[in-house]
Design an enzyme around this catalytic site. Structure first.
Site, PDB file in Angstrom:
ATOM      1  N   HIS A  93       5.512  -0.516   8.772  1.00 56.72           N
ATOM      2  CA  HIS A  93       6.396  -1.294   9.643  1.00 56.72           C
ATOM      3  C   HIS A  93       7.848  -0.840   9.484  1.00 56.72           C
ATOM      4  CE1 HIS A  93       3.484  -4.015  11.286  1.00 56.72           C
ATOM      5  NE2 HIS A  93       3.131  -4.504  10.112  1.00 56.72           N
TER       6      HIS A  93
ATOM      7  N   HIS B  20       5.681   0.012  -2.526  1.00 55.78           N
ATOM      8  CA  HIS B  20       5.823  -1.226  -3.295  1.00 55.78           C
ATOM      9  C   HIS B  20       4.530  -1.663  -3.975  1.00 55.78           C
ATOM     10  CE1 HIS B  20       4.395  -2.410   0.705  1.00 55.78           C
ATOM     11  NE2 HIS B  20       3.740  -3.381   0.066  1.00 55.78           N
TER      12      HIS B  20
ATOM     13  N   CYS C  52      -0.018  -5.375  -4.388  1.00 57.40           N
ATOM     14  CA  CYS C  52       0.286  -5.987  -3.086  1.00 57.40           C
ATOM     15  C   CYS C  52      -0.979  -6.481  -2.403  1.00 57.40           C
ATOM     16  CB  CYS C  52       1.035  -5.022  -2.187  1.00 57.40           C
ATOM     17  SG  CYS C  52       1.404  -5.709  -0.544  1.00 57.40           S
TER      18      CYS C  52
END
Length: 361
Positions: free
Chosen positions: A43, A59, A163
């Site tokens: 994104h 991440h 995540c």
């Protein structure tokens, strides 16, 4: 160190040599072992979500602690750790009320007056995306953005816990508090959706319905614990779920970030059921309940990162994997070197595989 840098939205990442600072008092320097490719990164790369550039995405990572600041008490040099974007300060309203994943984490970043954590060789700043920037050989992060894990845990599997698995499993265990026998529908069978399905199985859900337009992902969903699968692109997908469950599901979880997926989640609910949105929807999109939905006691909620308490949740998820309960091996589709990162995102756009994980040498 080498890192994959986003210079311009909509363009491929560029492998560059960048310079990383030394740890401040509460900071931890980590040698990155592995980092998953997450749709959230895409994104930002595509420009759907804005971020100051240049910056290093990434991440969903695991690694080994190389150095620590003078005040660090939670990890030590040599520890295996998983990082998490839910960095928490520990003293704001959200932290002290037990909603750590909502902490804005201002105190876990360097102030504008401090030297940046990452720079180019000419001294210009490289942005640290989501407080981590894990598409790099090293990470310099606050100690409240990582947690020590069992050293027996394979780090290429541990990375996706940071995540996808924390988001999916946390939603089942924390945000939805699924109880044995309840029915669950999961819309979208990427990394987050598959982790949600696996966690629903662990929680004892009575029926787990996976909805995805791609057959290969529906097959993976069955392997991870789905009892039924449907084509999410079918015009009557919601009606199929209502029919399978004789009235709708207790929990419908949207895990892909598409407007139609949110509508499908809401349309799959039984009276009193709850729809939970995990995916990053277009910024101008709204998901809603009709007047009849409200009169039927249906609920709609958004959940950030599975409402996690990651210093507790992540070690438990590691334990689930080591005990054979959490199937990360099926979620990880491939491991690739950093140099193939753009190819990995191209595969993600095609949508026919689960997680690609970068493994650093």
């Amino acid at each position: 160190m080498k890192a994959a840098v986003l210079i311009e939205a909509g363009k491929p990442l560029v492998i560059e040599d960048v310079v990383i600072s030394k740890p401040g008092p509460h900071e931890v320097l980590i040698r990155t072992a592995a980092c998953g490719l997450c749709h959230s990164d895409l994104h930002f790369i595509d420009g759907a979500y804005p971020h100051p550039l240049p910056a290093i995405p990434g991440h969903e990572a695991a690694g080994i602690v190389e150095a620590i600041g003078s005040e660090v008490r939670t990890v030590a040099v040599g520890d295996a750790v998983v990082s998490c974007l839910s960095a928490f300060c520990g003293h704001c309203e959200f932290c002290v009320s037990g909603r750590m994943s909502l902490c804005l984490g201002a105190d876990t970043r360097r102030s504008p007056d401090d030297a940046p954590r990452i720079t180019r060789p000419d001294g210009s700043t490289v942005g640290q995306m989501l407080n981590l920037s894990a598409f790099a050989e090293q990470m310099l992060i606050h100690e409240h953005a990582c947690v020590r894990i069992d050293p027996d845990m394979p780090l290429d599997r541990a990375a996706v816990i940071g995540c996808a698995v924390t988001t999916g499993a946390g939603t089942i265990f924390n945000a939805c508090a699924v109880t044995p026998g309840e029915t669950v529908a999961v819309v979208g069978c990427g990394g987050v959706g598959l982790a949600t399905i696996n966690a629903a199985k662990i929680a004892g859900a009575g029926r787990i319905i996976a909805a995805d337009p791609i057959k290969e992902k529906r097959d993976l969903a069955i392997k991870l614990g789905a009892t039924d699968v449907i084509d999410a692109a079918a015009d009557d997908a919601a009606e199929q779920i209502v029919e399978l469950t004789k009235g709708g599901v207790d929990h419908a979880i949207e895990a892909v970030g598409r407007p139609a997926s949110g509508d499908l989640a809401v349309g799959s609910l039984k009276r009193g059921g709850t729809a939970t949105i995990l995916g990053m929807m277009p910024l101008d999109h709204k998901v809603g309940l009709s007047a009849m939905d409200l009169l039927s006691g249906k609920k709609l909620q958004g959940v950030l990162m599975g409402a996690n308490r990651f210093p507790v949740d992540i070690p438990r998820l590691v334990d689930f994997y080591l005990r054979g309960m959490l199937d990360l091996d099926s979620i990880v589709a491939e491991t690739i070197p950093l140099e193939q990162i753009n190819d990995g995102f191209d595969k993600m756009k095609k949508g026919d595989a689960a997680r690609s994980v970068i493994v650093f040498g």
